[in-house]
Design an enzyme around this catalytic site. Structure first.
Site, short mmCIF file in Angstrom:
data_model
loop_
_atom_site.label_atom_id
_atom_site.label_comp_id
_atom_site.label_asym_id
_atom_site.label_seq_id
_atom_site.Cartn_x
_atom_site.Cartn_y
_atom_site.Cartn_z
N GLU A 80 0.81 -1.22 0.00
CA GLU A 80 0.00 0.00 0.00
C GLU A 80 0.85 1.27 0.00
OE1 GLU A 80 -2.78 -3.15 0.82
OE2 GLU A 80 -0.80 -2.69 1.67
N HIS A 149 -9.64 -5.62 10.81
CA HIS A 149 -10.25 -5.40 9.50
C HIS A 149 -11.65 -4.80 9.61
CE1 HIS A 149 -7.10 -8.34 8.75
NE2 HIS A 149 -7.11 -7.97 7.48
#
Length: 350
Positions: A80, A149
């Site tokens: 990322e 998450h």
């Protein structure tokens, strides 16, 4: 009236009002918005993990790679910080990247690029270097994916000057706000919701037009009411509307405000509603401390709407813990319709 009578009433109303409605789920609304902007402006491109050949982890980019090819729809490695940095650099160079995070939880790997590289550059260059980039992906609580998450980043990124932060609820929000975000010359954090992707909504012909955009920074009153204001964003807007339907049967008319944008916050619409109803409940899926609801309550307290409040404002939020994995605990960790109803009755002293 009877169900049959209601059917014919709606049927003739649609005919005589000459309104055509298209049922589009949130996933397809986002896909349409990207497709139309990729077609409109050759500087727009999409990059992220599995966005191309796999059609996206949640199929939001379905069909775009086949239509636009490798140069416009780019699969990246699982890094990322790396691909977010490439996207920011591309924006510096005059392109208009859409950078997809498979979930906003993974943006923590790239937060230096989002905050220090993207958000601050226009200011630090004295307005000489715009950064037209959209960071997008699913945000907020999901289902059965536990603490790392399943969290909301609206308050995290809404805290930072230099960013615009958008949080759509329905298909109209998703379509109109994403098109506006892609056309904006500032970095935009676009917070979708995984649990809303497959939910269908009716869209009018106007919303389906290629030039339709929802202005960033403008909230929408989804339901008119006179007794209490419910302010929310993302999936919780639907919860507020459901709670308002239940409360209406008890004579309580809730006004539901869909924020749409977290930063800049549409304080004017919130204040106007509070001045009308005299009561306020904020609803969000994120944690309570320093949350979106906390900011709304502070703004109301500091502004003219405070003098119209007939009771203290109340926040409905996620529980102040990391998200549990067990479903029964997960259900108790995020706002439910019953929590909103309870809070409304508490504020109205019912």
């Amino acid at each position: 009236c009877s169900p049959l009578g209601a059917f014919w009433c709606e049927y003739f109303l649609n005919i005589f009002s000459n309104v055509s409605l298209f049922q589009v789920n949130v996933r397809d609304a986002l896909n349409q918005a990207m497709d139309e902007e990729l077609e409109r402006d050759e500087r727009v491109f999409l990059l992220g993990e599995e966005v191309a050949q796999y059609d996206g982890a949640y199929k939001v980019s379905r069909g775009l790679w086949k239509k636009y090819g490798d140069k416009r729809i780019i699969d990246t490695p699982i890094t990322e910080m790396g691909f977010a940095g490439i996207a920011v650099g591309a924006a510096f160079a005059g392109l208009r990247p859409i950078c997809e995070f498979m979930t906003w939880n993974f943006s923590m790997q790239a937060i230096d690029q989002v905050i220090n590289s993207a958000a601050k550059t226009y200011y630090m260059s004295a307005g000489a270097q715009p950064v037209p980039i959209v960071f997008r992906g699913p945000n907020g609580s999901s289902a059965g994916v536990a603490a790392q998450h399943s969290q909301c980043f609206a308050a995290w990124y809404g805290h930072c000057p230099g960013l615009k932060v958008v949080s759509p609820w329905n298909s109209e929000d998703a379509r109109g706000l994403l098109k506006a975000a892609i056309r904006d010359d500032n970095p935009v954090v676009f917070l979708e919701n995984e649990l809303m992707y497959g939910v269908p909504f009716d869209l009018s012909e106007e919303v389906m037009q290629k030039d339709f955009v929802v202005p960033i920074g403008k909230a929408k009153v989804e339901r008119q009411g006179t007794h209490i204001t419910l302010v929310s964003h993302s999936r919780c807007v639907g919860f507020c509307l459901d709670a308002a339907t239940v409360l209406a049967k008890e004579g309580v008319e809730c006004e539901v405000v869909n924020l749409r944008t977290i930063r800049p916050l549409d304080v004017d619409t919130i204040e106007a509603s509070v001045m009308k109803t005299g009561h306020l409940v904020t609803v969000e899926g994120g944690w309570p401390q320093y949350g979106v609801g906390a900011e709304i309550c502070a703004r109301v307290m500091e502004g003219p709407a405070f003098n119209y409040l007939d009771a203290p404002a109340v926040r409905v939020t996620g529980v102040d813990i990391p998200m549990p994995y067990a479903k029964i605990l997960e259900d108790h960790s995020v706002p439910q319709i019953k929590d909103i109803i309870f809070s409304v009755k508490k504020v109205l002293n019912m």
